[in-house]
Design an enzyme around this catalytic site. Structure first.
Site, PDB file in Angstrom:
ATOM      1  N   ASP A   1       5.699  -8.357  14.954  1.00 25.28           N
ATOM      2  CA  ASP A   1       6.949  -7.892  14.750  1.00 25.28           C
ATOM      3  C   ASP A   1       7.061  -6.814  13.770  1.00 25.28           C
ATOM      4  O   ASP A   1       7.479  -5.750  14.212  1.00 25.28           O
ATOM      5  CB  ASP A   1       8.350  -8.942  14.385  1.00 25.28           C
ATOM      6  CG  ASP A   1       8.512  -9.917  15.542  1.00 25.28           C
ATOM      7  OD1 ASP A   1       8.053  -9.677  16.575  1.00 25.28           O
ATOM      8  OD2 ASP A   1       9.019 -11.076  15.000  1.00 25.28           O
TER       9      ASP A   1
ATOM     10  N   CYS B   1       1.012   1.174  -8.345  1.00 21.29           N
ATOM     11  CA  CYS B   1       1.096   0.197  -9.390  1.00 21.29           C
ATOM     12  C   CYS B   1       1.368   1.078 -10.760  1.00 21.29           C
ATOM     13  O   CYS B   1       1.323   2.097 -10.681  1.00 21.29           O
ATOM     14  CB  CYS B   1      -0.130  -0.469  -9.455  1.00 21.29           C
ATOM     15  SG  CYS B   1      -0.916  -1.405  -8.226  1.00 21.29           S
TER      16      CYS B   1
ATOM     17  N   CYS C   1      -4.441   7.326  -4.257  1.00 21.89           N
ATOM     18  CA  CYS C   1      -3.878   5.953  -4.023  1.00 21.89           C
ATOM     19  C   CYS C   1      -2.626   6.237  -3.426  1.00 21.89           C
ATOM     20  O   CYS C   1      -1.648   6.946  -3.572  1.00 21.89           O
ATOM     21  CB  CYS C   1      -3.594   5.190  -5.310  1.00 21.89           C
ATOM     22  SG  CYS C   1      -2.929   3.662  -5.209  1.00 21.89           S
TER      23      CYS C   1
END
Length: 150
Positions: A114, A134, A142
């Site tokens: 889904d 992060c 990143c």
């Protein structure tokens, strides 16, 4: 996914299907972390400490649900199934159990399908959360990978 969402999936797939005899509804839970490697700080609380503290509080039953692992492997089968079982016994917890990973659960596979279909239909490479780094991340690339098809 939120912890509540994961626990709801757990309830639908394991509890409702009677895969855990005697467990009819999910109970209160504590989110704990495992698999610290090396000397760098890791997320807390760690699972071993939670088990020890639950034992000190007189908890006699504990069900560990490895929500971050989608399939069974050494960390679920050995670390939880053996090491944490020993920790629980030392802590006075007499009924220690852990669930299997979601593995090939129909609910889990359908949920993943889904999500993929929603992204394809919306022509989105990823959810908005993908670009969130992060808190201490300093890597220049990143979360910059994009699907060239879109």
């Amino acid at each position: 996914a939120s912890v509540k969402g994961i626990m709801d999936m757990f309830a639908a797939d394991f509890v409702a299907q009677g895969k855990l005899p005697g467990v009819t509804t999910p109970n209160r839970y504590v989110l704990a972390w495992q698999s610290k490697v090396g000397y760098l700080p890791w997320m807390t609380p760690d699972t071993a400490s939670v088990i020890e503290n639950l034992g000190k509080k007189g908890q006699k039953s504990l069900l560990v649900v490895p929500v971050a692992f989608t399939s069974d492997h050494i960390e679920t089968l050995y670390e939880i199934g053996m090491e944490y079982a020993e920790d629980a016994e030392k802590a006075g917890i007499t009924d220690f159990r852990f669930t299997e990973g979601l593995n090939g659960s129909e609910t889990f596979i359908n949920t993943l399908a889904d999500i993929v279909c929603e992204h394809l239909d919306a022509k989105e490479n990823h959810s908005p959360q993908y670009k969130m780094k992060c808190l201490t991340c300093t890597k220049p690339h990143c979360r910059q990978l994009l699907n060239p098809a879109f």
